[in-house]
Motif scaffolding. Structure first.
Motif, PDB file in Angstrom:
ATOM      1  N   SER A 132      -5.927   8.059   3.108  1.00  0.00           N
ATOM      2  CA  SER A 132      -4.647   8.651   2.725  1.00  0.00           C
ATOM      3  C   SER A 132      -4.622  10.172   2.800  1.00  0.00           C
ATOM      4  CB  SER A 132      -4.264   8.215   1.301  1.00  0.00           C
ATOM      5  OG  SER A 132      -5.243   8.660   0.375  1.00  0.00           O
ATOM      6  N   GLN A 133      -5.799  10.821   2.747  1.00  0.00           N
ATOM      7  CA  GLN A 133      -5.787  12.279   2.633  1.00  0.00           C
ATOM      8  C   GLN A 133      -7.161  12.880   2.900  1.00  0.00           C
ATOM      9  OE1 GLN A 133      -4.780  12.892  -1.512  1.00  0.00           O
ATOM     10  NE2 GLN A 133      -6.367  11.465  -2.144  1.00  0.00           N
ATOM     11  N   ASP A 255      -2.013   4.621   6.680  1.00  0.00           N
ATOM     12  CA  ASP A 255      -1.959   4.185   5.285  1.00  0.00           C
ATOM     13  C   ASP A 255      -0.815   4.868   4.554  1.00  0.00           C
ATOM     14  OD1 ASP A 255      -2.565   2.833   3.050  1.00  0.00           O
ATOM     15  OD2 ASP A 255      -4.462   3.833   2.611  1.00  0.00           O
ATOM     16  N   SER A 256       0.412   4.665   5.089  1.00  0.00           N
ATOM     17  CA  SER A 256       1.585   5.304   4.499  1.00  0.00           C
ATOM     18  C   SER A 256       1.814   4.860   3.061  1.00  0.00           C
ATOM     19  CB  SER A 256       2.830   4.993   5.334  1.00  0.00           C
ATOM     20  OG  SER A 256       3.036   3.591   5.417  1.00  0.00           O
ATOM     21  N   ALA A 258      -0.443   4.355   0.811  1.00  0.00           N
ATOM     22  CA  ALA A 258      -1.275   5.182  -0.061  1.00  0.00           C
ATOM     23  C   ALA A 258      -0.676   6.571  -0.228  1.00  0.00           C
ATOM     24  CB  ALA A 258      -2.676   5.289   0.517  1.00  0.00           C
ATOM     25  N   THR A 259      -0.131   7.112   0.859  1.00  0.00           N
ATOM     26  CA  THR A 259       0.507   8.423   0.779  1.00  0.00           C
ATOM     27  C   THR A 259       1.709   8.382  -0.138  1.00  0.00           C
ATOM     28  OG1 THR A 259      -0.214   8.940   3.006  1.00  0.00           O
ATOM     29  CG2 THR A 259       1.581  10.254   2.128  1.00  0.00           C
TER      30      THR A 259
END
Length: 280
Positions: A132-133, A255-256, A258-259
């Motif tokens: 996610s990041q 993984d939109s 999770a974002t």
């Protein structure tokens, strides 16, 4: 002798002119019969083919309505195939963007890790890349004095250095989050850890935004207080890990969910407040 002469004269002068029109008539009749026969002759194979064609049209064949339905079904199939091709094209483009994003974030992480090693900041900074990041974790003692939200002068240089590396990727959303341990606090400046962590996140974000290359619309901050610890609060070492600021560079193409979870936390947790006051 005279009788013989009379007989020869009769044979010599016999009238046979009627044979010519008679033969012409017979020829014409023969031609007529031939024409009539030809006109009445039927091609049996062609007649059978014609019969089958009519049978198909009026019984087991495709009617006009069936043909229309067949055309509609074919159009629908073509439309479906076109849509599948478009979806494949979109997925292919998405995969290319995802691959490029992964390459960008891995490159940025490598650059950050090299900076951390070069400046001896291993105990103060850490990077983590997940689905996610890309998250940069900074221990609070590297940024703030105890119980304070003012960014130390040395930490401002750190923020500037991090900003110079981040500015190479200006299209990413950046979330700055503040965290504390569970020791209670209540001062004239901060009523609780929630306020302290929020102010620390805001102040550090403002230092980052001194870099004119950044678009402020892509930056946000949040204070989590002591509610998202990464270690136990029963030991000093654990509490030191929990006191931190996290700078998260959010992915755009992977993984939109999770974002979205990270972004929704801004509104979810900002709308609730702790019932007890705690301190750093």
């Amino acid at each position: 002798m005279s009788r013989k002469n009379r007989h020869e004269e009769h044979e010599e002068h016999a009238d046979e002119s009627w044979l010519l029109p008679y033969s012409d008539l017979m020829t014409l009749l023969l031609a007529l019969f031939i024409v009539l026969y030809a006109a009445s002759s039927v091609n049996i194979s062609k007649l059978e083919e014609l019969s089958k064609a009519f049978d198909n049209a009026f019984s087991s064949g495709i009617s006009i309505l069936d043909k229309s339905a067949l055309i509609e079904a074919e159009d629908e199939q073509n439309k479906s195939q076109k849509q599948r091709h478009e979806e494949i094209g979109i997925r292919t483009q998405q995969e290319k963007l995802m691959a490029q994003e992964q390459e960008d974030l891995e490159k940025l992480k490598k650059e950050l890790d090299q900076y951390i090693d070069k400046n001896g900041l291993v105990t103060q900074l850490e990077t983590q890349l997940n689905q996610s990041q890309l998250m940069i974790t900074i221990r609070d003692n590297a940024l703030f004095a105890s119980g304070s939200a003012d960014v130390k002068p040395t930490a401002q240089k750190l923020a500037v250095a991090i900003g110079l590396m981040l500015q190479k990727y200006p299209d990413y959303e950046v979330l700055v989050s503040g965290h504390t341990d569970d020791h209670p606090i209540s001062t004239s400046e901060f009523a609780n850890n929630w306020e302290l962590s929020s102010q620390r996140a805001l102040n550090f974000m403002e230092v980052l935004l001194q870099n004119q290359a950044f678009d402020p619309k892509k930056f946000s901050f949040i204070g989590y207080g002591e509610y998202r610890p990464v270690d136990t609060n029963d030991t000093e070492a654990g509490r030191a890990k929990n006191r931190r600021v996290e700078v998260s560079i959010l992915r755009k193409y992977t993984d939109s969910s999770a974002t979205n979870t990270v972004l929704s936390a801004i509104s979810d947790e900002a709308n609730s407040a702790p019932s007890t006051t705690t301190s750093n």
